[in-house]
Design a protein around this motif. Structure first.
Motif, PDB file in Angstrom:
ATOM      1  N   LEU A  46       0.832  -1.205   0.000  1.00 45.58           N
ATOM      2  CA  LEU A  46       0.000   0.000   0.000  1.00 45.58           C
ATOM      3  C   LEU A  46       0.865   1.253   0.000  1.00 45.58           C
ATOM      4  CD1 LEU A  46      -2.747   1.370   0.174  1.00 45.58           C
ATOM      5  CD2 LEU A  46      -2.689   1.036   2.658  1.00 45.58           C
ATOM      6  N   VAL A  47       1.929   1.234   0.787  1.00 46.33           N
ATOM      7  CA  VAL A  47       2.839   2.382   0.805  1.00 46.33           C
ATOM      8  C   VAL A  47       3.527   2.532  -0.547  1.00 46.33           C
ATOM      9  CG1 VAL A  47       4.926   3.322   1.857  1.00 46.33           C
ATOM     10  CG2 VAL A  47       3.187   2.237   3.291  1.00 46.33           C
ATOM     11  N   ALA A  48       3.941   1.397  -1.122  1.00 49.01           N
ATOM     12  CA  ALA A  48       4.637   1.446  -2.411  1.00 49.01           C
ATOM     13  C   ALA A  48       3.729   1.900  -3.547  1.00 49.01           C
ATOM     14  CB  ALA A  48       5.216   0.067  -2.731  1.00 49.01           C
TER      15      ALA A  48
ATOM     16  N   ALA B 281       1.166   9.403  -1.035  1.00 43.52           N
ATOM     17  CA  ALA B 281       1.973  10.528  -1.518  1.00 43.52           C
ATOM     18  C   ALA B 281       1.194  11.390  -2.506  1.00 43.52           C
ATOM     19  CB  ALA B 281       3.256  10.005  -2.167  1.00 43.52           C
ATOM     20  N   ARG B 282       0.278  10.773  -3.255  1.00 47.50           N
ATOM     21  CA  ARG B 282      -0.513  11.530  -4.233  1.00 47.50           C
ATOM     22  C   ARG B 282      -1.774  12.137  -3.617  1.00 47.50           C
ATOM     23  NH1 ARG B 282       0.824   6.871  -7.271  1.00 47.50           N
ATOM     24  NH2 ARG B 282      -1.267   6.014  -6.887  1.00 47.50           N
ATOM     25  N   GLY B 283      -1.986  11.900  -2.341  1.00 47.32           N
ATOM     26  CA  GLY B 283      -3.168  12.463  -1.695  1.00 47.32           C
ATOM     27  C   GLY B 283      -4.455  11.732  -2.020  1.00 47.32           C
ATOM     28  N   GLU B 284      -4.353  10.473  -2.443  1.00 54.51           N
ATOM     29  CA  GLU B 284      -5.551   9.685  -2.759  1.00 54.51           C
ATOM     30  C   GLU B 284      -6.022   9.005  -1.472  1.00 54.51           C
ATOM     31  OE1 GLU B 284      -4.231   7.074  -5.828  1.00 54.51           O
ATOM     32  OE2 GLU B 284      -3.976   8.677  -7.302  1.00 54.51           O
ATOM     33  N   TYR B 285      -6.627   9.786  -0.608  1.00 52.50           N
ATOM     34  CA  TYR B 285      -6.942   9.289   0.733  1.00 52.50           C
ATOM     35  C   TYR B 285      -8.096   8.282   0.736  1.00 52.50           C
ATOM     36  CZ  TYR B 285      -3.889  13.063   2.185  1.00 52.50           C
ATOM     37  OH  TYR B 285      -2.810  13.887   2.338  1.00 52.50           O
ATOM     38  N   ARG B 286      -9.073   8.484  -0.113  1.00 47.82           N
ATOM     39  CA  ARG B 286     -10.219   7.564  -0.090  1.00 47.82           C
ATOM     40  C   ARG B 286      -9.813   6.136  -0.460  1.00 47.82           C
ATOM     41  NH1 ARG B 286     -14.665   5.761  -3.136  1.00 47.82           N
ATOM     42  NH2 ARG B 286     -16.570   5.625  -1.884  1.00 47.82           N
ATOM     43  N   PRO B 287      -9.166   5.886  -1.615  1.00 47.59           N
ATOM     44  CA  PRO B 287      -8.729   4.505  -1.889  1.00 47.59           C
ATOM     45  C   PRO B 287      -7.701   4.001  -0.884  1.00 47.59           C
ATOM     46  CG  PRO B 287      -7.862   6.033  -3.534  1.00 47.59           C
ATOM     47  CD  PRO B 287      -8.866   6.791  -2.736  1.00 47.59           C
ATOM     48  N   PHE B 288      -6.891   4.931  -0.324  1.00 48.22           N
ATOM     49  CA  PHE B 288      -5.906   4.521   0.681  1.00 48.22           C
ATOM     50  C   PHE B 288      -6.604   3.945   1.910  1.00 48.22           C
ATOM     51  CE2 PHE B 288      -3.677   5.557   4.624  1.00 48.22           C
ATOM     52  CZ  PHE B 288      -2.467   4.916   4.428  1.00 48.22           C
ATOM     53  N   TYR B 289      -7.629   4.645   2.412  1.00 45.36           N
ATOM     54  CA  TYR B 289      -8.317   4.176   3.615  1.00 45.36           C
ATOM     55  C   TYR B 289      -9.181   2.946   3.334  1.00 45.36           C
ATOM     56  CZ  TYR B 289      -6.935   7.786   6.921  1.00 45.36           C
ATOM     57  OH  TYR B 289      -6.219   8.568   7.793  1.00 45.36           O
ATOM     58  N   ILE B 290      -9.720   2.851   2.139  1.00 45.43           N
ATOM     59  CA  ILE B 290     -10.492   1.650   1.796  1.00 45.43           C
ATOM     60  C   ILE B 290      -9.605   0.413   1.882  1.00 45.43           C
ATOM     61  CG2 ILE B 290     -11.641   0.450  -0.108  1.00 45.43           C
ATOM     62  CD1 ILE B 290     -12.812   3.118  -0.973  1.00 45.43           C
ATOM     63  N   GLU B 291      -8.403   0.510   1.330  1.00 42.33           N
ATOM     64  CA  GLU B 291      -7.495  -0.637   1.363  1.00 42.33           C
ATOM     65  C   GLU B 291      -6.927  -0.855   2.763  1.00 42.33           C
ATOM     66  OE1 GLU B 291      -3.755  -2.402  -1.267  1.00 42.33           O
ATOM     67  OE2 GLU B 291      -4.874  -0.624  -1.912  1.00 42.33           O
TER      68      GLU B 291
ATOM     69  N   HIS C 126      -2.249   6.386  11.216  1.00 45.61           N
ATOM     70  CA  HIS C 126      -3.097   5.195  11.186  1.00 45.61           C
ATOM     71  C   HIS C 126      -2.336   4.005  10.600  1.00 45.61           C
ATOM     72  CE1 HIS C 126      -6.695   8.107  11.247  1.00 45.61           C
ATOM     73  NE2 HIS C 126      -6.597   7.525  12.433  1.00 45.61           N
ATOM     74  N   LEU C 127      -1.487   4.268   9.631  1.00 46.48           N
ATOM     75  CA  LEU C 127      -0.680   3.194   9.052  1.00 46.48           C
ATOM     76  C   LEU C 127       0.263   2.612  10.102  1.00 46.48           C
ATOM     77  CD1 LEU C 127       0.067   1.705   6.382  1.00 46.48           C
ATOM     78  CD2 LEU C 127       1.786   3.471   6.018  1.00 46.48           C
ATOM     79  N   THR C 128       0.922   3.492  10.859  1.00 46.46           N
ATOM     80  CA  THR C 128       1.832   3.041  11.914  1.00 46.46           C
ATOM     81  C   THR C 128       1.070   2.323  13.020  1.00 46.46           C
ATOM     82  OG1 THR C 128       3.287   4.916  11.439  1.00 46.46           O
ATOM     83  CG2 THR C 128       3.578   3.810  13.556  1.00 46.46           C
ATOM     84  N   ALA C 129      -0.124   2.819  13.340  1.00 45.90           N
ATOM     85  CA  ALA C 129      -0.923   2.191  14.395  1.00 45.90           C
ATOM     86  C   ALA C 129      -1.342   0.783  14.009  1.00 45.90           C
ATOM     87  CB  ALA C 129      -2.156   3.050  14.685  1.00 45.90           C
TER      88      ALA C 129
END
Length: 227
Positions: free
Chosen positions: A122-124, A129-139, A206-209
């Motif tokens: 997910l980080v890779a 970095a692109r600010g795509e928070y919605r798909p980031f949080y879904i995954e 949240h990723l670190t948590a």
């Protein structure tokens, strides 16, 4: 001026009949009008069948014709059956030869390994970095639920957020994990459903948590070393 008319009639019974007189109106060149009618036409309706009742009977239907089956037929049938059997055997042997060797089953990753690899992927992906928070949080929430389902052996993926938190509070290993999971789920719902704006620092937290949650829960499932 002359004109002609044609009439067609139908008779439904035998015997004497007649065509009734047909009236015709006329007008002369001097304007005189009048009416005349034809004479009745007598008809005699007779049957074309023979008068003898014996001759009026329907002819009997001929019986079935027997077909002689000789030795040639049975010999041909036997040869055909042998050819079909040989074809079936050949197809079976060919399928066995062409069958691919069985692929050994790949052992599934442990729940923590699968989750940590998914977080690295997910980080890779660069979504954060692109600010795509919605798909980031879904995954991110999908990874968390998948891990908890495998590790706790509970249908977490089918649960709502409230059901998942209640389940964590009800088991010994998940009592203190309900708080970070609630924090992650609340932020994810805000981004996914309320169309809230995300922040990179908050997403990193949240990723670190979630990484810490995986390590904490794995440590609790490790066997206790003998004293």
């Amino acid at each position: 001026m002359r004109s002609s008319h044609r009439y067609q009639g139908t008779v439904f019974g035998l015997g004497d009949a007649q065509v009734p007189p047909i009236p015709v109106r006329y007008r002369l060149p001097d304007g005189t009008e009048g009416e005349v009618q034809t004479a009745a036409i007598p008809l005699k309706v007779a049957s074309l069948l023979p008068k003898d009742k014996e001759q009026q009977k329907l002819a009997d239907v001929r019986g079935p014709v027997e077909l002689a089956i000789g030795r040639a037929f049975w010999a041909g049938a036997a040869v055909l059956a042998l050819l079909v059997a040989a074809l079936v055997l050949w197809l079976r042997s060919r399928r066995k030869r062409e069958a691919a060797p069985a692929v050994p089953a790949v052992a599934a990753l442990a729940p923590d390994q699968e989750a940590l690899r998914a977080l690295d992927a997910l980080v890779a992906s660069g979504r954060l970095a692109r600010g795509e928070y919605r798909p980031f949080y879904i995954e991110l929430t999908a990874i968390a639920k998948r891990y908890l389902e495998r590790r706790l052996e509970a249908p977490i993926l089918e649960m709502t957020t409230a059901e998942m938190l209640a389940h964590l509070r009800a088991i010994p290993h998940g009592v203190d994990l309900a708080s970070p999971v609630r924090d992650l789920a609340g932020a994810a719902d805000q981004i996914k459903f309320a169309r809230g704006t995300g922040q990179e620092a908050e997403a990193e937290r949240h990723l670190t948590a979630l990484r810490a949650l995986v390590r904490t829960l794995e440590a609790r499932f490790q066997p206790v070393a003998p004293a």
